[in-house]
Each structure stands twice: as C-alpha cells, then as structure tokens.
Design a protein around this motif. Structure first.
Motif, short mmCIF file in Angstrom:
data_model
loop_
_atom_site.label_atom_id
_atom_site.label_comp_id
_atom_site.label_asym_id
_atom_site.label_seq_id
_atom_site.Cartn_x
_atom_site.Cartn_y
_atom_site.Cartn_z
N VAL A 110 0.89 -1.15 0.00
CA VAL A 110 0.00 0.00 0.00
C VAL A 110 0.94 1.21 0.00
O VAL A 110 1.76 1.37 0.90
CB VAL A 110 -0.89 0.03 1.26
CG1 VAL A 110 -1.69 1.32 1.29
CG2 VAL A 110 -1.81 -1.17 1.30
N ILE A 111 0.83 2.05 -1.03
CA ILE A 111 1.72 3.22 -1.14
C ILE A 111 1.24 4.33 -0.21
O ILE A 111 1.96 4.81 0.65
CB ILE A 111 1.78 3.73 -2.60
CG1 ILE A 111 2.18 2.60 -3.55
CG2 ILE A 111 2.72 4.91 -2.72
CD1 ILE A 111 3.55 2.06 -3.29
N GLY A 136 -5.52 3.93 -0.42
CA GLY A 136 -6.22 3.97 -1.70
C GLY A 136 -5.32 3.80 -2.91
O GLY A 136 -5.80 3.87 -4.05
N VAL A 137 -4.02 3.59 -2.69
CA VAL A 137 -3.10 3.37 -3.82
C VAL A 137 -2.27 2.13 -3.51
O VAL A 137 -1.52 2.10 -2.53
CB VAL A 137 -2.16 4.57 -4.05
CG1 VAL A 137 -1.21 4.28 -5.22
CG2 VAL A 137 -2.95 5.84 -4.31
N VAL A 138 -2.40 1.11 -4.36
CA VAL A 138 -1.67 -0.14 -4.13
C VAL A 138 -0.75 -0.42 -5.31
O VAL A 138 -1.11 -0.16 -6.46
CB VAL A 138 -2.67 -1.32 -3.98
CG1 VAL A 138 -1.93 -2.64 -3.85
CG2 VAL A 138 -3.55 -1.10 -2.76
N GLN A 139 0.42 -0.95 -5.02
CA GLN A 139 1.27 -1.38 -6.11
C GLN A 139 1.58 -2.86 -6.00
O GLN A 139 1.68 -3.42 -4.90
CB GLN A 139 2.57 -0.55 -6.18
CG GLN A 139 3.70 -1.03 -5.32
CD GLN A 139 4.97 -0.21 -5.48
OE1 GLN A 139 4.98 0.82 -6.15
NE2 GLN A 139 6.04 -0.65 -4.85
#
Lengths: 322, 344
Positions: free
Chosen positions: B137-138, B141-144
């Motif tokens: 999880v960066i 709501g933002v996952v890489q």
C-alpha cells in the motif's frame, strides 16, 4: 474512405449530426512538449463527442503515440467494446452479445519500470481506489442505460491480493448501489477458459487495464476481428471518443476497398451514447442486413465489392426502412 | 539421464490426490498395465505438514520419493480450508523449483468444440513475473503490485521451450509478450528468447503481442505451434487453449523442475460431487501420463495409449458423462485397455 462512408450513411439516415473535422497529429507546444493541435482540443472540449478513424503509428523518434496523447489529454478512462455476432459473417461462434469495459489509465500500464540489479527488472502495477471506483461506476451505469442484466468483475485477486483485491472491493461497493443489476466475479483465466467454450454466458465484463487489453481483443476475435468491432473511449467531463481499432491498411488506402463496418458500428455506439437510439438501431440494422445478404461484401468480409458499393447498399436499406 | 531399474522398470511417484483423484489414478494404472508400460508406481501423499520450526512442508517421504524417482504423476488436490494452510501446488512448485508449466493442446476427434486441428503447446514460466506476491500500500487507496522478470528465469524457460520443440519435432517457437508497453520487463524476457533462439537455427522463432495472439487464437488456432511466455500470460493462454480443445477435463499438463524433476498432472478439480461414483473422466490424467512417457523417452508406449484413448472417444460408445455419454469410468477405462491389447 471510412469516414466518408460513415458520413454518407448518416446523411441517408438523416441523423441530426453535424461533423467538424479535425486532425490530431501531434505537434510540439511551447516548452517542447508534444500535444494535440489546439484546434482539435478546442473542438473536442466544446463538442464533447468525437468519432475517430485509425491513426498511423509514428516512426519518428520521440514522437509519442497519438492514442496515448488523446487518452491523457481527455482522461479517457474507460475503453468499451460491445461484441455482437454478425449474422452473415461466419465465425466459430453465434449469439455472442457481450461488452468489455476496460480501465484504461492505470494498472499494469503505468510505465514505471526499474532495473533492480543487473539481470533483474521490476515493473510496477498501480491500482487506485479512485480509478477502480470510477470504472466500476461506469460499468454499472452502462449496464443500466443499455438494458444489460449483469456485470462481471474480472480479476486475479487470488494471486494479486492487494491490487486486484482493491479493484474487486470497489466493484462490490458500487454494485451495492445497483441492485437491479446482477453482479458476479470471475478469475481471468476462468473467463478465458469459458469464453472460448460458451461466450453466450457473458454480459458486461469490467476489469483492470491489462486484462481488458487481452479480453477486448479476444472478444473481437470471437465476432470476426478488428475490422468489424466497434470501440468507445469515455473520458472525464463528458468527453467520449468512438473509434475503429483496426489499422490504417495503407496497402488498400485510396482504392475504394476498405470495410467501414468497424467505424460505422462505433458511430452507432456514439449515437446510442448520445441518446439517439432510434438512429443507431436503424443504421445498425441496415449494416447487418447488408452483411447478411452477402451481395456487396468488401474483400475482407469475403466478397469483392467496393467500399462505395457496400456503403450505397446500406444507404438504400436505410431509406427503405423509413 | 534416467537409470533403468530392475527388469527395465522405472519407478514413478504417484500422487492420487483428492476427490476423484484415486479413481482416475487407478484407471491410469490399469491402462498402463494393459500397455505393459515399464512403470512401477510409488504412491505418496503430499498433504502439507508443519515441520520443525513451524514451516509448512510436504511430507518428507513424499519429497524423498520425488527426489529419488524424479518423475511424478499427480491427480487433483483439494483446496485447503484451514487458515494458514498453504496451497499444495505452490508448495510443490517451490519445493522442486517447478519452473515450466507445459500444456500440449490437441483437438480430440469425437469431442466436438468450435475448433478442429488445434495442435499447439503453451510453455509458461512459473516462478516469477506477475506472481511474485510482492505488493504494497503506497498511500491509502493506492496499491502497487510488483512484476519481476529476471535474466536467469527468462533464459531458462526459453531454453526449455526450444529443447522441447526440438525433442518433440515442433517447427516453431513464438515468444508472447507486451514489450511495447512493458519495455524493460517483457523486453528482457524477449531478449533472452532471441538469444536462445540463436542456438536453435533449426527452429523458427517468432514474437507476437499477447493481445494479438488472443485475437488470432480464437479465429485460427492452427497457426500456432509452441508458445513461450511469462507467468501471467501463460496462466491466461494455457486456460484459453484448454478451452479450445474442450476444457480442463481433457487437457494434460506437465511441470518441469530443476535437477531433472518433472511432475505431470491433471489440472481439473477434485469433483467431490461425483467422487467414488465411478463417473469420473480419466482423460486429463491419462494424457498427462502420456506426456510423462514421452518425457521419459518411452514414445511408443505413449503413442499407443494416446491412440487407444482417442479411438475410444471418437467411437463414442462408452463416454463418461462430461464427454456426453452415460458410461462409467470403469467402462471407459476397460474400453481403452481392450484397444491397447488389440493394438499389440
């Protein structure tokens, strides 16, 4: 020739559309950045709706992909491809009637890659809550507006738990607000296994970028290929660009041999998007009737007629339908 | 190099698996007996156990058997329910470094699909790529998700693909990729394929984008021969191709590992609803066993068994339910055995 065929057919149908032609060949703006010509951007921003034929891939070094530039300029976040079997254009399948909705801004196509150490490369796939929610919302709205009964989220969340897991969660949340639409989930590999055995089990499919790239082409193949498949790109601020996804076919350019079906069906998608369903249905019916009749098919459809003859036949049928 | 044991028999580790696993395994053993194949079966169970140190592992006697025999045949394993229990297939893959998943897809005359004359092989890199399992999880709501491609794994799978093509008289190998989009990772994979191709001038080497492969595959699969690709693309394409010939119930699969280990397996499920009812279709496991025989150089036995199996299906007299008939697994098996004995 494709666009003139479409304009003739729209004229025959008396569709309430006025065309404003623009060229989108990239130019270098102030600051040295590539951009689409200002008059093209101004036109799209004003009109909101666009229809686009194939663009040639630039050879010059540094010249960006036109499609990528359009996508970024207008935030074209959803690629939509309805795939319907065309009676008269035989493929191993009949009764295909599905729609692939592909998230087109992130996922595996982030373009972020690094060499970790020599011989080891990493490629980053990005999934965000916002983009996932937006594409899911579009898919359910599309389903409702087009009387589709189900939406299936395609994913590999068993393997990519966090990224595809996030995508899936957003789809589930959005589904809650669309109880009239049936929501299901399926692994991408299972979709492919089942798709080639019985594509009639599928309706609307929504998925992240790479899976959409694959599935949209797979489904185009089921109905006969890129020459007969329509496509639409939905952007922010109400912009929508409909386009044929085949190549520029330079070998037959200018020879009155082209098949305008893909661009025409994309224009039909456009009419429906604009709420002009009657015109869209009339034009699609005429197009399918011409193909089913097999009398004036272009070469790629198995005939030896000219593009203009194919087009004229569709126009005639439209006028007969009135 | 496989050493021949007593009376020229080779010992193979057999993992019957769960659900219909035991009955389809016994069908395969009967058919091999009818063919007088020089195979001795050593049955093992691979249900994971917790080793010293608390790590999940396959039972030591199963590992010892595989390490000794090198060759294994495996039926379907049930998905573990218990929390923390790892995937058996993943454990096997890691234990034996099963780096290549190989699936020959051949149209089965008599089992109708929208396609005829499919004859291709998908070779999937099975250790890295998109299935690295590395995710972060960066910010909220933002996952890489990280896709890893290495020079070594790419070279190894490419070498396997070309060796396979040569050993099985295949004329071409196509690398499937998206290097136009994933320039570095798929670019590296592609470069290794090109380098390895240089050492196999007798095999034609081509490259094709994954989306173009899919578009073309469903319009004309006969244009394809051997296809080699990274993990995710292989996951998709191998299932797509299985669909072309009729599904997982008739598709063989092999996993090639380091140190000469190779495990052949059916890739369908355990079908608990029909387990023990003599209704199962042993075709997938049988064709995997045929792959196994060819891998071991026992082509004559493999061909004989495959011919008998295809003849039984084409004849349509004793088909199991999934193939459209209403015969029992034992009847289907007996018919194949009879044909084998007639072929002698």
């Amino acid at each position: 020739q494709w666009h003139s065929a479409v304009m003739k057919i729209f004229e025959a149908a008396k569709a309430p559309i006025r065309w404003e032609e623009r060229n989108v060949t990239a130019i270098k703006g102030p600051g040295g950045r590539w951009m689409i010509p200002p008059d093209a951007k101004e036109s799209m921003d004003r009109n909101k709706i666009g229809l686009k034929g194939p663009l040639k891939t630039p050879i010059a070094a540094g010249h960006p992909s036109m499609n990528l530039l359009l996508r970024k300029t207008f935030d074209l976040y959803a690629n939509v491809r309805p795939c319907i079997s065309i009676e008269g254009y035989k493929t191993p399948y009949t009764n295909v009637d599905l729609v692939t909705i592909r998230e087109n801004t992130e996922g595996e196509y982030s373009g972020i890659e690094h060499v970790i150490v020599e011989g080891v490369v990493q490629s980053i796939k990005l999934i965000t809550e916002d983009a996932s929610r937006r594409i899911a919302e579009y898919a359910f709205e599309y389903a409702r507006n087009n009387q589709r009964s189900s939406v299936t989220a395609v994913h590999k969340a068993n393997i990519m738990r966090m990224s595809d897991g996030l995508f899936l969660r957003k789809c589930r949340e959005v589904a809650e607000g669309y109880k009239d639409i049936k929501f299901t989930e399926m692994y991408l590999d299972t979709v492919c296994l089942n798709m080639v055995q019985d594509p009639t089990q599928f309706d609307v499919l929504v998925m992240p970028n790479l899976y959409g790239d694959i599935l949209s082409d797979l489904c185009a193949g089921l109905i006969g290929g890129l020459g007969v498949t329509p496509s639409g790109n939905i952007g922010a601020n109400g912009v929508a660009i409909f386009e044929s996804v085949h190549g520029t076919a330079p070998d037959i350019a200018g020879l009155d041999m082209a098949n305008p079906t893909a661009l025409l069906l994309s224009a039909v998608m456009m009419l429906r998007h604009m709420g002009l369903h009657d015109y869209g249905n009339k034009i699609q019916t005429a197009c399918f009737d011409t193909i089913r009749d097999k009398k004036v098919l272009t070469k790629d459809l198995g005939g030896n007629s000219k593009c203009s003859e194919f087009t004229a036949d569709i126009c005639r049928r439209i006028q007969d339908l009135d």
